[in-house]
Design a protein around this motif. Sequence first.
Motif, PDB file in Angstrom:
ATOM      1  N   UNK A 122      -0.979 -10.079  10.919  1.00 20.40           N
ATOM      2  CA  UNK A 122      -0.630  -9.432   9.647  1.00 20.40           C
ATOM      3  C   UNK A 122      -1.664  -8.399   9.226  1.00 20.40           C
ATOM      4  N   UNK A 123      -1.180  -7.297   8.638  1.00 15.00           N
ATOM      5  CA  UNK A 123      -2.046  -6.243   8.109  1.00 15.00           C
ATOM      6  C   UNK A 123      -1.774  -6.088   6.616  1.00 15.00           C
ATOM      7  N   UNK A 124      -2.571  -5.279   5.966  1.00 12.68           N
ATOM      8  CA  UNK A 124      -2.360  -4.981   4.549  1.00 12.68           C
ATOM      9  C   UNK A 124      -1.515  -3.718   4.417  1.00 12.68           C
ATOM     10  N   UNK A 125      -0.251  -3.842   4.801  1.00 12.51           N
ATOM     11  CA  UNK A 125       0.662  -2.716   4.711  1.00 12.51           C
ATOM     12  C   UNK A 125       1.009  -2.118   6.061  1.00 12.51           C
ATOM     13  N   UNK A 174      -1.250  -7.041  -2.092  1.00 13.41           N
ATOM     14  CA  UNK A 174      -1.941  -8.317  -1.982  1.00 13.41           C
ATOM     15  C   UNK A 174      -1.015  -9.497  -2.121  1.00 13.41           C
ATOM     16  N   UNK A 175      -1.315 -10.555  -1.362  1.00  9.06           N
ATOM     17  CA  UNK A 175      -0.574 -11.827  -1.434  1.00  9.06           C
ATOM     18  C   UNK A 175       0.926 -11.636  -1.221  1.00  9.06           C
ATOM     19  N   UNK A 224       0.815  -1.207   0.000  1.00 13.79           N
ATOM     20  CA  UNK A 224       0.000   0.000   0.000  1.00 13.79           C
ATOM     21  C   UNK A 224       0.854   1.264   0.000  1.00 13.79           C
ATOM     22  N   UNK A 225       0.258   2.340  -0.450  1.00 11.99           N
ATOM     23  CA  UNK A 225       0.927   3.642  -0.431  1.00 11.99           C
ATOM     24  C   UNK A 225       1.234   4.055   1.005  1.00 11.99           C
ATOM     25  N   UNK A 226       2.365   4.716   1.197  1.00  9.06           N
ATOM     26  CA  UNK A 226       2.746   5.230   2.508  1.00  9.06           C
ATOM     27  C   UNK A 226       3.688   4.352   3.285  1.00  9.06           C
ATOM     28  N   UNK A 252       3.319  -5.679   8.373  1.00 10.37           N
ATOM     29  CA  UNK A 252       2.624  -5.240   7.153  1.00 10.37           C
ATOM     30  C   UNK A 252       2.056  -6.391   6.337  1.00 10.37           C
ATOM     31  N   UNK A 253       2.287  -7.639   6.773  1.00 10.38           N
ATOM     32  CA  UNK A 253       1.744  -8.781   6.048  1.00 10.38           C
ATOM     33  C   UNK A 253       2.637 -10.002   6.159  1.00 10.38           C
TER      34      UNK A 253
END
Length: 325
Positions: free
Chosen positions: A186-189, A73-74, A42-44, A161-162
């Motif tokens: 885990x997170x998406x970023x 993703x993934x 993701x951005x940032x 972040x994942x």
Amino acid sequence: MKPVRRQFLGLAAIAIGLPAISRVANAQAYPARPVRIVVGFAAGGAPDIAARLVALWLSERLGQQFVVENRPGAGGNIATEIVLEAPADGYALLLLNLSNAVNATLYQKLKYDFIRDIAPVASISHENYGMEVHPSFPAKTVAEFISYAKANPGKLNMASPGNGTGPHMAGELFKIMAGLDMVHVPYRGSPPALTDLLAGQVQLMFSPLSSSIEYVRSGKLHALAVTTAARSEVLPDLPTVGEFVPGYAASGWFGIGTPSKTPVEIVARLNREVNAGLADPKLKTRLADLGATVFVGSPADFATHIATETEKWAKVVRTANLRAD
């Protein structure tokens, strides 16, 4: 020699030379249109920041827009597949990072072979991680954290972040070497993971300094240590994790890759231009302010580094019995 045969051989020689001439001409004209740098996060976050710094430099240097495209993703695999499905002409680049090396073992059913299908173009930077907690957390040093975690097995949440990201793997290595039982979240970023760390919803994150250093400087997060073998120049008072867990060292890295069949002349030109940017004082200072250090080398140097990292983190994946598919 008969005239017809002589003429045929002459035409054949010209035909053989045409591909090489064409490749050189294409390399000299490159880039003739905008170039994508695909980022699998993701951005940032730290990968996005590294990509945008290099994209700005290349845009100004080469007179064409280098546009960052975030396709999270993934664990970065979606971005990798997008680039591998694009023509191998230098107009679709991939932001490479430690996750690419990890995914080779973490995922059992990849649609590609990373080492075979991606050509390393240029390394960019080494990324330091901060071992960070919320200021209210009772442990204020790495030693205190280890003691607290051992007294509370399975009760601490470690954000990342994942799956398979550098921060995740830095945390898994810490768990293995310190003998700790913590829950990975885990997170998406990085941005959403940091949001929950700032709110005290999770207790720990091995966060890229490029995306969290301002929170540390402002006191919104408390850094216990840095993960590299040597102390950070931007946070020199912070110890390293290795000062408490002998032999521990982990750092992220970023670079540029492209499909393996991309003309070598284009790869060489991109390598020269990225290296020129890494020698520029302004870009070096910007990376240093974010807790990163420039990572200069040839495509071959970068390939060797990737192979070494793939082997190192494969051992961690197997020891921790990690799986993502």
